[in-house]
Every structure is written in C-alpha cells, then in structure tokens.
Write a protein that holds these residues in place. Structure first.
Motif, PDB file in Angstrom:
ATOM      1  N   ARG A   1      11.543  29.876  91.236  1.00  0.00           N
ATOM      2  CA  ARG A   1      12.654  30.271  92.101  1.00  0.00           C
ATOM      3  C   ARG A   1      12.602  31.758  92.484  1.00  0.00           C
ATOM      4  N   LEU A   2      12.151  32.630  91.558  1.00  0.00           N
ATOM      5  CA  LEU A   2      12.366  34.061  91.723  1.00  0.00           C
ATOM      6  C   LEU A   2      11.118  34.896  91.949  1.00  0.00           C
ATOM      7  N   ARG A   3       9.973  34.414  91.523  1.00  0.00           N
ATOM      8  CA  ARG A   3       8.786  35.279  91.526  1.00  0.00           C
ATOM      9  C   ARG A   3       8.441  35.798  92.917  1.00  0.00           C
ATOM     10  N   ASP A   4       8.350  34.929  93.901  1.00  0.00           N
ATOM     11  CA  ASP A   4       7.948  35.362  95.242  1.00  0.00           C
ATOM     12  C   ASP A   4       9.027  36.196  95.916  1.00  0.00           C
TER      13      ASP A   4
ATOM     14  N   PRO B   1      16.281  33.816  97.733  1.00  0.00           N
ATOM     15  CA  PRO B   1      17.077  34.662  96.842  1.00  0.00           C
ATOM     16  C   PRO B   1      17.045  36.126  97.257  1.00  0.00           C
ATOM     17  N   ARG B   2      18.090  36.855  96.868  1.00  0.00           N
ATOM     18  CA  ARG B   2      18.144  38.295  97.131  1.00  0.00           C
ATOM     19  C   ARG B   2      16.993  38.978  96.392  1.00  0.00           C
ATOM     20  N   PRO B   3      16.145  39.740  97.127  1.00  0.00           N
ATOM     21  CA  PRO B   3      14.906  40.244  96.514  1.00  0.00           C
ATOM     22  C   PRO B   3      15.104  41.113  95.287  1.00  0.00           C
ATOM     23  N   GLN B   4      16.022  42.093  95.318  1.00  0.00           N
ATOM     24  CA  GLN B   4      16.134  42.984  94.163  1.00  0.00           C
ATOM     25  C   GLN B   4      16.673  42.247  92.949  1.00  0.00           C
ATOM     26  N   ALA B   5      17.666  41.402  93.152  1.00  0.00           N
ATOM     27  CA  ALA B   5      18.212  40.631  92.030  1.00  0.00           C
ATOM     28  C   ALA B   5      17.169  39.654  91.490  1.00  0.00           C
ATOM     29  N   ALA B   6      16.408  39.031  92.396  1.00  0.00           N
ATOM     30  CA  ALA B   6      15.360  38.107  91.962  1.00  0.00           C
ATOM     31  C   ALA B   6      14.301  38.845  91.154  1.00  0.00           C
TER      32      ALA B   6
ATOM     33  N   GLU C   1      18.679  31.128  79.912  1.00  0.00           N
ATOM     34  CA  GLU C   1      19.203  29.881  80.464  1.00  0.00           C
ATOM     35  C   GLU C   1      20.474  30.118  81.284  1.00  0.00           C
ATOM     36  N   PRO C   2      21.405  31.000  80.841  1.00  0.00           N
ATOM     37  CA  PRO C   2      22.559  31.294  81.695  1.00  0.00           C
ATOM     38  C   PRO C   2      22.170  31.927  83.029  1.00  0.00           C
ATOM     39  N   VAL C   3      21.100  32.744  83.044  1.00  0.00           N
ATOM     40  CA  VAL C   3      20.624  33.346  84.299  1.00  0.00           C
ATOM     41  C   VAL C   3      20.155  32.255  85.246  1.00  0.00           C
ATOM     42  N   LEU C   4      19.410  31.287  84.725  1.00  0.00           N
ATOM     43  CA  LEU C   4      18.955  30.177  85.561  1.00  0.00           C
ATOM     44  C   LEU C   4      20.141  29.395  86.114  1.00  0.00           C
ATOM     45  N   ARG C   5      21.124  29.106  85.260  1.00  0.00           N
ATOM     46  CA  ARG C   5      22.294  28.353  85.734  1.00  0.00           C
ATOM     47  C   ARG C   5      23.019  29.111  86.838  1.00  0.00           C
ATOM     48  N   GLU C   6      23.099  30.441  86.698  1.00  0.00           N
ATOM     49  CA  GLU C   6      23.770  31.242  87.721  1.00  0.00           C
ATOM     50  C   GLU C   6      23.020  31.184  89.047  1.00  0.00           C
ATOM     51  N   TRP C   7      21.693  31.269  88.995  1.00  0.00           N
ATOM     52  CA  TRP C   7      20.917  31.169  90.232  1.00  0.00           C
ATOM     53  C   TRP C   7      21.046  29.768  90.837  1.00  0.00           C
ATOM     54  N   GLU C   8      21.075  28.750  90.001  1.00  0.00           N
ATOM     55  CA  GLU C   8      21.189  27.387  90.525  1.00  0.00           C
ATOM     56  C   GLU C   8      22.542  27.144  91.181  1.00  0.00           C
ATOM     57  N   ALA C   9      23.541  27.913  90.757  1.00  0.00           N
ATOM     58  CA  ALA C   9      24.884  27.754  91.330  1.00  0.00           C
ATOM     59  C   ALA C   9      25.127  28.681  92.515  1.00  0.00           C
ATOM     60  N   THR C  10      24.137  29.522  92.848  1.00  0.00           N
ATOM     61  CA  THR C  10      24.315  30.520  93.896  1.00  0.00           C
ATOM     62  C   THR C  10      23.746  30.016  95.207  1.00  0.00           C
ATOM     63  N   SER C  11      24.520  30.187  96.275  1.00  0.00           N
ATOM     64  CA  SER C  11      24.028  29.851  97.608  1.00  0.00           C
ATOM     65  C   SER C  11      23.044  30.918  98.054  1.00  0.00           C
TER      66      SER C  11
END
Length: 273
Positions: free
Chosen positions: A262-265, A212-217, A196-206
């Motif tokens: 958000r991250l799979r693709d 999203p950045r491919p390697q981090a995603a 859940e903290p990972v999701l919150r971080e992605w939701e707060a990231t521009s």
C-alpha cells in the motif's frame, strides 16, 4: 510498547528501501537530512551516523546529481542489502523437506575475537544452538550463510553441512531447545502492536486518485520496515509443523506485506520529490 529506534538503523532502512537506484546515484546530504527529519531524526544525528557508516565501509562519499556532497552504498553494503531482500520481501514458505544447515566451528583461543564475530553473525542469520560449537538453521539459509562467512573471511574456522534431523527427540521438541521461541513470538507481537493499528488506519482512509499521501506513506512505511527488517533474522523461518499452534509470525508477515504493497511506492514519490 515503546520501540527503540536509532538514527543509524533508520538510515540503513532508508538506503535499503530507496537507496539502490539502477543508476547508482547517491543521496545528497541535504536529502538525507530532509528524509530523516520526516521520521524524527535531527540533522546533527544524521551527519554523525553517516560518518560512522562511512568509516565502517558501508557508505562511500560521492557527488549527487546536482554536484552537492552525498553518499552511496558501498559494494559490500549493497550485497548485504540484496541478500536481505529475499528474507524481508520474498521469503518463501519454509518446508520440512528443505532440511537443515549445520555450522560447526572451532576458533583458536588466540583469535577469540573472531569466535565472538562468528557467533554473533550466525545468531543474526537466525541460527540456533544445537550444541557447543554446533549451530543449526533451516536449509534455505545455506547460500546466505555461505556469502556472509566468505565476506567476513571466517571460512577457515567453519564447516557447513546440509541434512536431515533423524533423532532422537522429536524435531518439534528439539527446535524449542535450539531457539528461544517465546522471545521470537514477543518480537512478532511487538511488531503487531505498533503497526497493525497503522494498517487499519490506512485501510479506513479514503485515498486521492493519486493514491496515499506521499509524506505520510513514506513515514509509516519506513518505520514499519525499520521494525520488520529485524524479524526475519530473529525468526529463523521454521516450518509451521514445528511451531506452536498460535504462532504470530504469519500474521505479522501479512501486516507488513499489506503495508509494503500500500505505502512503498507512494513513499517513493516523497523521496524523489
């Protein structure tokens, strides 16, 4: 909470997420090493685990598109992952009207290894124990149960029945005996604590225009999927009327669903890059 991750589990998760292209092309060994290194697995561990998965009949040696050595899923492994997709990604909301599936089995003492295999597979499918030799699961698991028992050649020892629970204790009280709901709830809480903290971080990231950045995603998605894919098997998927009011399963499913969307693709761009 520190979660125990294994190289073998992460390799299976990688193939489940990205290793089933329509053309059946395998992962080159060098690509497997690159992709597993991104989630903290070293090259010797990758090679060792791939060899074990090949011996178990889950991977088959094949040439990658560039002619280098690689590995693809065996037909049995692909069927196993295809069966799992419905639970992991598309599990429908359970309904009381779907009833139950019962597995009643008897295995001769001389074949007790098959008894152990049968019990372990029923447990991994999400069955609870209603009585000695009588296991129960929500009715929607019938088809997957049938496929699993046929694949493992265990059908001579099992009879399957579908029906309703008609007494004598209330069904909500009975399921608390058939399954260890406290243990399943802890698994959901553990997933939420990690992801859940990972999701919150992605939701707060521009994000960039490309997303999203491919390697981090890729890293965050593969780790979340590796945690999540066990839960729909440990959790049998009971109708909410039969669960405690504060059941965390819906929340953890929502968190995984948002991470997947958000991250799979974006992660696939790293895999194919």
């Amino acid at each position: 909470m520190a979660e125990l991750r294994t190289p073998r589990s992460l390799i299976v998760t990688l193939y489940g997420a990205y290793g089933r292209p329509a053309d059946g092309s395998p992962f080159a060994v060098a690509e497997l090493i690159r992709l597993l290194h991104a989630v903290g697995v070293d090259a010797p561990s990758v090679r060792s685990c791939v060899s074990r998965l090949k011996r178990r009949g889950l991977l088959t040696a094949a040439r990658a598109a560039d002619g280098s050595a690689g590995y693809a899923l065996s037909p049995d492994a692909r069927q196993l992952l295809d069966d799992g997709d419905r639970r992991i990604y598309r599990r429908p909301a359970p309904r009381l009207a779907d009833g139950w599936v019962l597995a009643v089995f008897s295995v001769p003492e001389a074949e007790r290894s098959k008894r152990h295999l049968l019990r372990s597979r029923l447990a991994r499918l999400g069955f609870g124990t209603a009585a000695p030799g009588v296991w129960i699961a929500p009715g929607e698991l019938y088809e997957e149960t049938r496929h699993t028992l046929e694949r493992l050649a265990l059908t001579p020892y099992v009879e399957l029945f579908c029906g309703d629970h008609v007494g004598f204790a209330a069904t909500r009280a009975s399921v608390a005996r058939w399954w260890d709901l406290d243990a399943v709830a802890r698994l959901h809480h553990d997933f939420l604590e990690l992801h859940e903290p990972v999701l919150r971080e992605w939701e707060a990231t521009s994000e960039t225009e490309e997303g999203p950045r491919p390697q981090a995603a890729y890293r965050d998605y593969l780790l979340a999927l590796d945690s999540w894919r066990r839960l729909p098997y440990a959790d049998p998927g009971l109708p909410k009327e039969l669960l405690p009011d504060d059941w965390p399963g819906g929340r953890s499913a929502q968190v995984f669903g948002k991470l997947h969307e958000r991250l799979r693709d974006a992660g696939e761009r790293f895999v194919r890059g």
